[in-house]
Each structure stands twice: as structure tokens, then as C-alpha cells.
Design a protein around this motif. Structure first.
Motif, PDB file in Angstrom:
ATOM      1  N   ARG A   2       0.805  -1.229   0.000  1.00 54.52           N
ATOM      2  CA  ARG A   2       0.000   0.000   0.000  1.00 54.52           C
ATOM      3  C   ARG A   2       0.839   1.279   0.000  1.00 54.52           C
ATOM      4  NH1 ARG A   2      -4.249  -1.864   4.774  1.00 54.52           N
ATOM      5  NH2 ARG A   2      -5.565  -3.232   3.483  1.00 54.52           N
ATOM      6  N   ALA A   3       2.156   1.137   0.045  1.00 55.53           N
ATOM      7  CA  ALA A   3       3.033   2.313   0.143  1.00 55.53           C
ATOM      8  C   ALA A   3       3.076   3.101  -1.171  1.00 55.53           C
ATOM      9  CB  ALA A   3       4.447   1.866   0.518  1.00 55.53           C
ATOM     10  N   THR A   4       3.441   4.375  -1.061  1.00 57.79           N
ATOM     11  CA  THR A   4       3.614   5.217  -2.241  1.00 57.79           C
ATOM     12  C   THR A   4       4.788   4.689  -3.067  1.00 57.79           C
ATOM     13  OG1 THR A   4       2.811   7.134  -1.008  1.00 57.79           O
ATOM     14  CG2 THR A   4       4.044   7.572  -3.043  1.00 57.79           C
ATOM     15  N   PRO A   5       4.571   4.460  -4.370  1.00 58.28           N
ATOM     16  CA  PRO A   5       5.638   3.873  -5.192  1.00 58.28           C
ATOM     17  C   PRO A   5       6.654   4.906  -5.683  1.00 58.28           C
ATOM     18  CG  PRO A   5       3.656   4.116  -6.503  1.00 58.28           C
ATOM     19  CD  PRO A   5       3.299   4.579  -5.116  1.00 58.28           C
ATOM     20  N   ASP A   6       7.397   5.482  -4.757  1.00 58.84           N
ATOM     21  CA  ASP A   6       8.408   6.472  -5.146  1.00 58.84           C
ATOM     22  C   ASP A   6       9.826   6.042  -4.761  1.00 58.84           C
ATOM     23  OD1 ASP A   6       8.422   6.795  -2.408  1.00 58.84           O
ATOM     24  OD2 ASP A   6       7.794   8.899  -2.418  1.00 58.84           O
ATOM     25  N   GLY A   7       9.947   4.828  -4.184  1.00 53.37           N
ATOM     26  CA  GLY A   7      11.262   4.302  -3.829  1.00 53.37           C
ATOM     27  C   GLY A   7      11.708   4.609  -2.415  1.00 53.37           C
ATOM     28  N   HIS A   8      10.966   5.450  -1.703  1.00 55.53           N
ATOM     29  CA  HIS A   8      11.379   5.816  -0.348  1.00 55.53           C
ATOM     30  C   HIS A   8      10.863   4.845   0.715  1.00 55.53           C
ATOM     31  CE1 HIS A   8      11.996   9.717  -2.456  1.00 55.53           C
ATOM     32  NE2 HIS A   8      13.091   9.686  -1.721  1.00 55.53           N
ATOM     33  N   TYR A   9      10.052   3.869   0.292  1.00 58.38           N
ATOM     34  CA  TYR A   9       9.582   2.819   1.204  1.00 58.38           C
ATOM     35  C   TYR A   9       9.682   1.493   0.451  1.00 58.38           C
ATOM     36  CZ  TYR A   9       6.909   0.782   5.090  1.00 58.38           C
ATOM     37  OH  TYR A   9       6.510   0.052   6.196  1.00 58.38           O
ATOM     38  N   ILE A  10      10.707   0.714   0.773  1.00 55.90           N
ATOM     39  CA  ILE A  10      10.917  -0.589   0.144  1.00 55.90           C
ATOM     40  C   ILE A  10      10.975  -1.650   1.235  1.00 55.90           C
ATOM     41  CG2 ILE A  10      12.054   0.353  -1.901  1.00 55.90           C
ATOM     42  CD1 ILE A  10      14.752  -0.336  -0.633  1.00 55.90           C
ATOM     43  N   GLY A  11      11.067  -2.903   0.857  1.00 56.89           N
ATOM     44  CA  GLY A  11      11.038  -3.946   1.873  1.00 56.89           C
ATOM     45  C   GLY A  11      11.871  -5.155   1.505  1.00 56.89           C
ATOM     46  N   VAL A  12      12.029  -6.033   2.497  1.00 57.83           N
ATOM     47  CA  VAL A  12      12.710  -7.309   2.287  1.00 57.83           C
ATOM     48  C   VAL A  12      11.634  -8.363   2.062  1.00 57.83           C
ATOM     49  CG1 VAL A  12      14.295  -9.024   3.215  1.00 57.83           C
ATOM     50  CG2 VAL A  12      14.630  -6.610   3.781  1.00 57.83           C
ATOM     51  N   ALA A  13      11.741  -9.062   0.938  1.00 60.51           N
ATOM     52  CA  ALA A  13      10.793 -10.130   0.606  1.00 60.51           C
ATOM     53  C   ALA A  13      11.396 -11.484   0.951  1.00 60.51           C
ATOM     54  CB  ALA A  13      10.469 -10.087  -0.878  1.00 60.51           C
ATOM     55  N   THR A  14      10.563 -12.391   1.441  1.00 61.05           N
ATOM     56  CA  THR A  14      11.002 -13.760   1.732  1.00 61.05           C
ATOM     57  C   THR A  14      10.066 -14.743   1.032  1.00 61.05           C
ATOM     58  OG1 THR A  14       9.597 -14.091   3.677  1.00 61.05           O
ATOM     59  CG2 THR A  14      11.727 -12.990   4.032  1.00 61.05           C
ATOM     60  N   VAL A  15      10.441 -16.010   1.033  1.00 64.61           N
ATOM     61  CA  VAL A  15       9.573 -17.043   0.469  1.00 64.61           C
ATOM     62  C   VAL A  15       8.244 -17.065   1.228  1.00 64.61           C
ATOM     63  CG1 VAL A  15       9.301 -19.515   0.063  1.00 64.61           C
ATOM     64  CG2 VAL A  15      11.498 -18.449  -0.337  1.00 64.61           C
ATOM     65  N   SER A  16       8.294 -16.877   2.544  1.00 63.70           N
ATOM     66  CA  SER A  16       7.062 -16.903   3.346  1.00 63.70           C
ATOM     67  C   SER A  16       6.096 -15.804   2.924  1.00 63.70           C
ATOM     68  CB  SER A  16       7.394 -16.767   4.828  1.00 63.70           C
ATOM     69  OG  SER A  16       8.060 -17.918   5.304  1.00 63.70           O
ATOM     70  N   THR A  17       6.609 -14.571   2.703  1.00 63.20           N
ATOM     71  CA  THR A  17       5.705 -13.449   2.402  1.00 63.20           C
ATOM     72  C   THR A  17       5.250 -13.424   0.955  1.00 63.20           C
ATOM     73  OG1 THR A  17       7.579 -11.957   1.968  1.00 63.20           O
ATOM     74  CG2 THR A  17       6.686 -11.982   4.201  1.00 63.20           C
ATOM     75  N   THR A  18       6.058 -13.955   0.037  1.00 63.45           N
ATOM     76  CA  THR A  18       5.711 -13.836  -1.382  1.00 63.45           C
ATOM     77  C   THR A  18       5.324 -15.147  -2.055  1.00 63.45           C
ATOM     78  OG1 THR A  18       8.038 -14.056  -2.021  1.00 63.45           O
ATOM     79  CG2 THR A  18       7.203 -11.820  -1.705  1.00 63.45           C
ATOM     80  N   ALA A  19       5.469 -16.280  -1.356  1.00 62.00           N
ATOM     81  CA  ALA A  19       5.136 -17.559  -1.991  1.00 62.00           C
ATOM     82  C   ALA A  19       4.363 -18.503  -1.067  1.00 62.00           C
ATOM     83  CB  ALA A  19       6.408 -18.237  -2.495  1.00 62.00           C
ATOM     84  N   ALA A  20       4.967 -18.905   0.042  1.00 62.38           N
ATOM     85  CA  ALA A  20       4.361 -19.937   0.886  1.00 62.38           C
ATOM     86  C   ALA A  20       3.049 -19.486   1.530  1.00 62.38           C
ATOM     87  CB  ALA A  20       5.356 -20.384   1.951  1.00 62.38           C
TER      88      ALA A  20
END
Length: 325
Positions: free
Chosen positions: A83-101
Motif C-alpha cells: 500500500r506504500a507510495t511507489p516512489d522508492g522511499h519505502y521498500i522492503g525485504v521479501a522472503t519465500v514466506s511473504t511472497t510464496a508460501a
């Protein structure tokens, strides 16, 4: 005359709006960047996020601040990132749990793992390991499979929770070997590991960094690792590929993602900064010290990896008829 002036002003305003998008992205970063970790401090995801934050900030020319947003097996943080503004100032770390499992098993996940994020880079991948308590009657993978096949339902395995990689990777193993082992979900990898070491549960599929000290101390017996090659610390433990179970040979990943719609030039800047950070031998060593392997792939390669992992675990969920507890 007034009508023409109004038309010209409207055209000028429209032109300024159209020009604003590229101008904003060209000025990135214009303030500190938040790097969200969707888990509590102390785990591998948090460690890798913190290792990357300082050199990433140095390469970008702005501070990178790590923000932990734990909850729901990573879902709370991932939803906030989507839901963050897509301007690059809020990014995150993705894991298998959050993006797949988790998305594969939970139909109520409040985001679309394929369409609601912009993949930037897979920073690192961590091997996983299947291990047993020393009292277990089998001490290698072949004997283990034979034992659990001979006694369907007799044995149980611990995981960090329903929908986590340990759960779904074990279910993938079960589907390929035709075995039945009862799932005992815990509220985190720590408690699951503690009960396996204590003998309350005989089997665990865990992240190698957390299990390795106990394997080396003889408190657990490693049967196979999910890694591209044998792990140096466990030279006598085969990979799942060597054991003829290549689909299980999947590692946990830790990558950078942003919300959907992140401008291509912003993605390029963050990717270039992360690549620069990974050139530092000290950064690479700190990542490798967690038991992880440095990856540093392209945005398109990471996007394809997420899509593949999600598809694999969706199939596991369907085949094994898995549901949230």
C-alpha cells in the motif's frame, strides 16, 4: 480571449503534471529511505536487512532506516508495503514466506504476490535442512524415508508455523516420497527448534543458520540440505538433488521489493546501489556468516523466481489438500 487563456493555462498545467513523474523519479532519493523487514528483530531476514542498510544508504546518498513490521508470518508488513507510495522511499525485504508460501495457502491474503509488488533484487538465499533428534531410528535420508513409510502417521515434524517455508517444503517432500508425517506448527522457528532438540518432536525442516550449531554439537542429525551444493560445514550431508528429490532443493530467499508501479529508473537506482553494496567483501562476509549465499540477480530474474516459488507451493497446497489451522 479569456477562453484561449484558460485553455493555454490548462495545457500548461497538464504538461507540468506529465513532466512531474519523471522529474520526481530523477530526484530519487530526496529523503531517507525506509527498508521494511516484515519480521521481528534477530532473525535472518532482519540480519540481512540491517547488513544491507548502511552500504545501500551510502550508495544512494541517503540514510536507509530499517523498520520492523512483524505479524501474521510476514503478512502484516507485506500488506503495508503493497500500500506504500511507489516512489522508492519505502521498500522492503521479501522472503519465500511473504511472497510464496503464505500466499499459496492463505486465500485471504490481502495482497496479490505477483501483481502488487515490484521486484528489485534477490540479495541472498539460505539453505534449509531436514534434521532429526539423535534418538530417531534413522541417521540418513534413505533410512529415514524407509522408516516413515513403514510407520505412516507415527512420526511428527515441527515447523515455524502453518504456511511458512518449513511447513510447505516438508509437505513437498512428503508428496514426492509418498510419506505421511504429522505437522506440528509452532509460533516461530525458535520454539520449533527447541522442542525438536528436546525430543518432544522428532523431525524438523529448518533454516540452516539456526539449526547448524545444534547439528555440529550433536543435538540434531542432518539428513539432507536444500542447497546448490553440499554445505562446507556438513560435507557428509547430501543435497536433496543428490538424493533424487530435486524439487525439494529450494532455498529461502531474502530480496528487495517495492510496491507496484515503482518507476523503472528508481528500480534501476536501487538495484545499482544494492549491487554496489554487495561488492564490499565485508558486506558479503556478514551475509555469508548467516549461512546464506549471496545472489544479487536482476529485477526480472527475481520476479521470475517469485512467480516460480509461488506456483510450486500453490501446487503443493492443492496436492496435499492443505488448509490454515
Amino acid at each position: 480571449m479569456t477562453q484561449r487563456r484558460n485553455f493555454n493555462l490548462a495545457g500548461l498545467a497538464a504538461g507540468l503534471i506529465l513532466a512531474a513523474g519523471p522529474a520526481l523519479s530523477q530526484g530519487f532519493p530526496s529523503k531517507p529511505v525506509t527498508l521494511q523487514v516484515p519480521f521481528a528483530p534477530g532473525g535472518t531476514t532482519d540480519i540481512i536487512g540491517r547488513v544491507m542498510s548502511e552500504p545501500l544508504g551510502k550508495a544512494l546518498g541517503q540514510n536507509v532506516i530499517v523498520l520492523n513490521r512483524a505479524g501474521g508470518g510476514g503478512v502484516v508488513g507485506a500488506q503495508e508495503l503493497a500500500r506504500a507510495t511507489p516512489d522508492g522511499h519505502y521498500i522492503g525485504v521479501a522472503t519465500v514466506s511473504t511472497t510464496a508460501a503464505n500466499p499459496a495457502i492463505n486465500p485471504k491474503i490481502p495482497y496479490d504476490t505477483i501483481n502488487d509488488f515490484t521486484p528489485i533484487m534477490n540479495i541472498a538465499a539460505t539453505p534449509n535442512v531436514i534434521a532429526v533428534h539423535p534418538s530417531f531410528p534413522a541417521k540418513d535420508l534413505k533410512a529415514f524415508i524407509a522408516e516413515v513409510k513403514k510407520n505412516p502417521g507415527k512420526y511428527s515434524y515441527a515447523s515455524s508455523g502453518t504456511g511458512g517455508i518449513g511447513h510447505l517444503q516438508t509437505e513437498l517432500f512428503k508428496s514426492l516420497t509418498g510419506t505421511f508425517i504429522t505437522h506440528i506448527p509452532y509460533r516461530g522457528a525458535g520454539p520449533a527448534l527447541n522442542d525438536t532438540i528436546g525430543g518432544q518432536v522428532p523431525i524438523i525442516f529448518d533454516n540452516l543458520p539456526s539449526a547448524l550449531p545444534h547439528i555440529l554439537a550433536g543435538r540434531l542429525v542432518a539428513l539432507a540440505v536444500a542447497a546448490p551444493a553440499r554445505v562446507a560445514a556438513l560435507p557428509n550431508v547430501p543435497t536433496f538433488k543428490e538424493a533424487g528429490l530435486e524439487p525439494v532443493n529450494r532455498m529461502a530467499y531474502y530480496g528487495l521489493i517495492g510496491p507496484k508501479g515503482l518507476p523503472a529508473d528508481v528500480v534501476s537506482k536501487i538495484h545499482a546501489a544494492a549491487s554496489e553494496a554487495l561488492k564490499d567483501p565485508a558486506v558479503r562476509k556478514r551475509i555469508e556468516d548467516t549461512g546464506s549465499i549471496v545472489v544479487g540477480n536482476s529485477p526480472s530474474e527475481f520476479a521470475a523466481q517469485i512467480k516460480t516459488e509461488f506456483g510450486v507451493y500453490k501446487e503443493v497446497v492443492a496436492k496435499q489438500k492443505l488448509k490454515l489451522d
